[in-house]
Design an enzyme around this catalytic site. Structure first.
Site, short mmCIF file in Angstrom:
data_model
loop_
_atom_site.label_atom_id
_atom_site.label_comp_id
_atom_site.label_asym_id
_atom_site.label_seq_id
_atom_site.Cartn_x
_atom_site.Cartn_y
_atom_site.Cartn_z
N VAL A 17 36.60 20.99 63.12
CA VAL A 17 36.58 22.12 64.06
C VAL A 17 37.18 23.36 63.41
CG1 VAL A 17 37.41 22.96 66.29
CG2 VAL A 17 36.64 20.59 66.07
N ARG A 42 49.60 17.62 53.78
CA ARG A 42 48.45 17.09 53.01
C ARG A 42 47.62 18.22 52.42
NH1 ARG A 42 48.63 13.32 57.30
NH2 ARG A 42 47.62 14.85 58.64
N SER A 43 47.49 19.34 53.13
CA SER A 43 46.60 20.40 52.63
C SER A 43 47.31 21.71 52.32
CB SER A 43 45.46 20.65 53.63
OG SER A 43 45.98 21.15 54.83
N CYS A 131 34.56 18.39 74.49
CA CYS A 131 33.21 18.80 74.08
C CYS A 131 32.11 18.26 75.02
CB CYS A 131 32.93 18.36 72.64
SG CYS A 131 33.32 16.64 72.30
N GLN A 158 27.12 10.10 71.75
CA GLN A 158 28.03 11.00 71.04
C GLN A 158 28.06 10.74 69.53
OE1 GLN A 158 31.02 10.99 74.84
NE2 GLN A 158 31.86 11.84 72.96
N SER A 161 31.02 12.53 64.45
CA SER A 161 31.89 13.65 64.08
C SER A 161 32.79 14.08 65.23
CB SER A 161 31.06 14.84 63.60
OG SER A 161 30.09 15.18 64.57
N ARG A 238 29.09 5.98 71.69
CA ARG A 238 28.91 6.52 70.33
C ARG A 238 27.60 6.01 69.74
NH1 ARG A 238 32.23 10.57 69.17
NH2 ARG A 238 34.40 9.99 69.38
N HIS A 245 25.97 16.11 70.03
CA HIS A 245 25.92 15.09 71.09
C HIS A 245 24.64 15.26 71.91
CE1 HIS A 245 29.98 14.17 70.11
NE2 HIS A 245 30.61 14.64 71.17
N GLN A 315 28.43 19.77 69.22
CA GLN A 315 29.74 19.68 69.88
C GLN A 315 30.86 20.28 69.04
OE1 GLN A 315 28.86 17.23 67.87
NE2 GLN A 315 30.77 16.44 67.00
N1 LIG Z 1 35.17 17.02 66.30
C1 LIG Z 1 34.73 17.41 67.46
O1 LIG Z 1 33.53 17.32 67.75
C2 LIG Z 1 35.64 17.99 68.49
C3 LIG Z 1 35.09 18.57 69.63
C4 LIG Z 1 35.94 19.10 70.61
C5 LIG Z 1 37.30 19.05 70.43
N2 LIG Z 1 37.82 18.47 69.30
C6 LIG Z 1 39.27 18.45 69.15
O2 LIG Z 1 39.59 19.38 68.12
C7 LIG Z 1 40.75 18.92 67.40
C8 LIG Z 1 40.39 18.83 65.92
O3 LIG Z 1 39.35 17.89 65.75
P1 LIG Z 1 38.58 17.69 64.36
O4 LIG Z 1 37.35 16.96 64.71
O5 LIG Z 1 38.49 18.97 63.62
O6 LIG Z 1 39.56 16.70 63.60
P2 LIG Z 1 39.71 16.45 62.00
O7 LIG Z 1 38.44 16.73 61.30
O8 LIG Z 1 40.29 15.11 61.90
O9 LIG Z 1 40.78 17.53 61.57
C9 LIG Z 1 42.08 17.51 62.09
C10 LIG Z 1 42.91 18.55 61.40
O10 LIG Z 1 44.23 18.46 61.96
C11 LIG Z 1 45.13 18.78 60.95
N3 LIG Z 1 46.46 18.18 61.17
C12 LIG Z 1 46.77 16.89 61.40
N4 LIG Z 1 48.11 16.74 61.52
C13 LIG Z 1 48.64 17.97 61.35
C14 LIG Z 1 49.96 18.47 61.37
N5 LIG Z 1 51.02 17.70 61.60
N6 LIG Z 1 50.13 19.79 61.16
C15 LIG Z 1 49.08 20.62 60.93
N7 LIG Z 1 47.79 20.20 60.92
C16 LIG Z 1 47.59 18.89 61.13
C17 LIG Z 1 44.55 18.18 59.69
O11 LIG Z 1 45.05 18.97 58.65
P3 LIG Z 1 45.51 18.35 57.22
O12 LIG Z 1 44.25 17.98 56.55
O13 LIG Z 1 46.21 19.50 56.61
O14 LIG Z 1 46.42 17.18 57.52
C18 LIG Z 1 43.05 18.35 59.89
O15 LIG Z 1 42.59 19.50 59.23
C19 LIG Z 1 41.14 17.60 68.06
O16 LIG Z 1 42.09 17.82 69.07
C20 LIG Z 1 39.84 17.13 68.70
O17 LIG Z 1 40.05 16.26 69.78
C21 LIG Z 1 37.02 17.96 68.34
#
Ligand SMILES: NC(=O)c1ccc[n+]([C@@H]2O[C@H](COP(=O)([O-])OP(=O)(O)OC[C@H]3O[C@@H](n4cnc5c(N)ncnc54)[C@H](OP(=O)(O)O)[C@@H]3O)[C@@H](O)[C@H]2O)c1
Length: 360
Positions: A17, A42-43, A131, A158, A161, A238, A245, A315
């Protein structure tokens, strides 16, 4: 108070996201010097592309030091709580994609096309709905406004991703193993995701039998429309799709309707609809901004009151990153308009925001 080019922080900049939010800002020409990406240890320190300009990811612990006007949170609920605390004495407005604040009555839960009126100049913390909720209410809101909805039954299909980057990695790894005859145990999901479907992995509430994703769809839909007892019956599943989605929606309406009237209403609210016989798949929605509606039908045995829709949506964009940026646009516009009213020379100050409002 934000200047005309606000400083925007993206927390979780390397995630699915967060990187989508960065790409939308870069596509719009938002300058690199006014964007800050944040991550965990990590990043932090690594570089990420922002249009042609790489930007360095900052550690989340430094977030209060960057003079942010807006912060889009693209990490999990625990990070959202942590950032809200770190920024509580800062001017930054927070728009959160996690579930941390969605049911907090003091925090607006906003899909801009539906309830942007919940946003005020003073809003400091805004929640993006789940989403699956966003795409369903966006598709149904025109019918809710023009005819009225009595109840909704929805089955979701769904993409992996939705579980973040790790979900995509698991689908790739399992597909590869399966095609090579290797039996690989699932790690993120409760069942194999390649060549398979399974109920959404969120925990089942023993009191209701609904899992976490289904419960979010029920509660958030009721909250967005302000109907506390609206019957919403989701089954969340899923499927081995990488991105976007799909939903099969059956809704009972207050008044009889026809397929052509449904099509007319949806189009008048800028919902893209397909003609009978046209095929709609998640791949058609992936990478785009639209909630797309196909297979529009009216159950002939219902006196014209029961409608069936097939809906697809990216989504990661409209279900998360794009919706958050549309909220930011609305806030910028409200704040700019308010400043212009107080100014003796309003000039063109809100022109950009006005354009954005049209886009939203
Ligand atoms: N994916 C979807 O379709 C979707 C749709 C709607 C809502 N969401 C929501 O959006 C959010 C992000 O989802 P995503 O799919 O992008 O997840 P993701 O790909 O797993 O990415 C999560 C991110 O969170 C960061 N993170 C984790 N722990 C952290 C910390 N302690 N401090 C700072 N950054 C941290 C990670 O950064 P590092 O790599 O630096 O650890 C990573 O870049 C979630 O709440 C999810 O429920 C997702």
């Amino acid at each position: 108070m934000p200047t005309s080019v606000p400083r925007i922080g993206i927390v979780g900049a390397r995630g699915l996201v967060g990187s989508e939010a960065l790409s939308i800002l870069a596509q719009r020409g938002h300058p690199a010097k006014s964007v800050v990406g944040f991550g965990s240890s990590r990043s932090a320190g690594s570089r990420i592309d922002y249009g042609p300009t790489p930007i360095e990811i900052q550690h989340i612990d430094t977030i209060a030091d960057h003079g942010l006007d807006y912060t889009i949170l693209c990490a999990d609920a625990s990070v959202a709580h942590q950032v809200a605390e770190l920024l509580q004495h800062q001017p930054a407005t927070i728009i959160d994609n996690s579930s941390a604040f969605r049911m907090n009555p003091r925090v607006p839960l906003v899909v801009p096309e539906i309830n942007a009126d919940q946003l005020t100049e003073q809003s400091k913390l805004i929640a993006n709905p789940n989403c699956s909720t966003i795409m369903m209410v966006r598709a149904l809101d025109p019918l809710h406004r023009e005819i009225g909805i009595r109840n909704i039954t929805v089955t979701t299909y769904q993409a992996v991703s939705g579980a973040g980057r790790a979900g995509v990695d698991e689908l790739h790894a399992q597909t590869h193993s399966h095609l090579n005859g290797i039996d690989q145990a699932p790690s993120l999901f409760p069942a194999g995701c390649a060549f398979n479907v399974f109920e959404h992995e969120s925990l089942i509430d023993p009191a209701t039998g609904f899992n976490g994703e289904e419960t979010k769809m029920i509660n958030e839909t009721r909250r967005i429309w302000g109907i506390a007892d609206l019957p919403v019956l989701p089954t969340c599943v899923r499927v081995p799709v990488e991105r976007a989605h799909a939903q099969s929606i059956v809704a009972d309406l207050q008044e009889p309707t026809t397929e052509s009237l449904l099509r007319e209403i949806l189009s008048s609210y800028a919902i893209r609809t397909l003609e009978p016989g046209e095929t709609l798949t998640p791949l058609d929605a992936a990478g785009g901004d639209d909630v797309i509606v196909g297979r529009i039908r009216v159950d002939p045995s219902s006196g014209g009151r029961r409608v069936l829709l097939w809906v697809c949506c990216d989504q990661i964009r409209k279900g998360a990153a794009l919706n958050a940026i549309q909220i930011l646009d609305q806030l910028k516009f409200k704040r700019c308009s308010s400043r212009a009213k107080k100014s003796t020379r309003p000039g063109k100050a809100c022109a950009e925001e006005q354009n954005r409002k049209v886009l939203a």
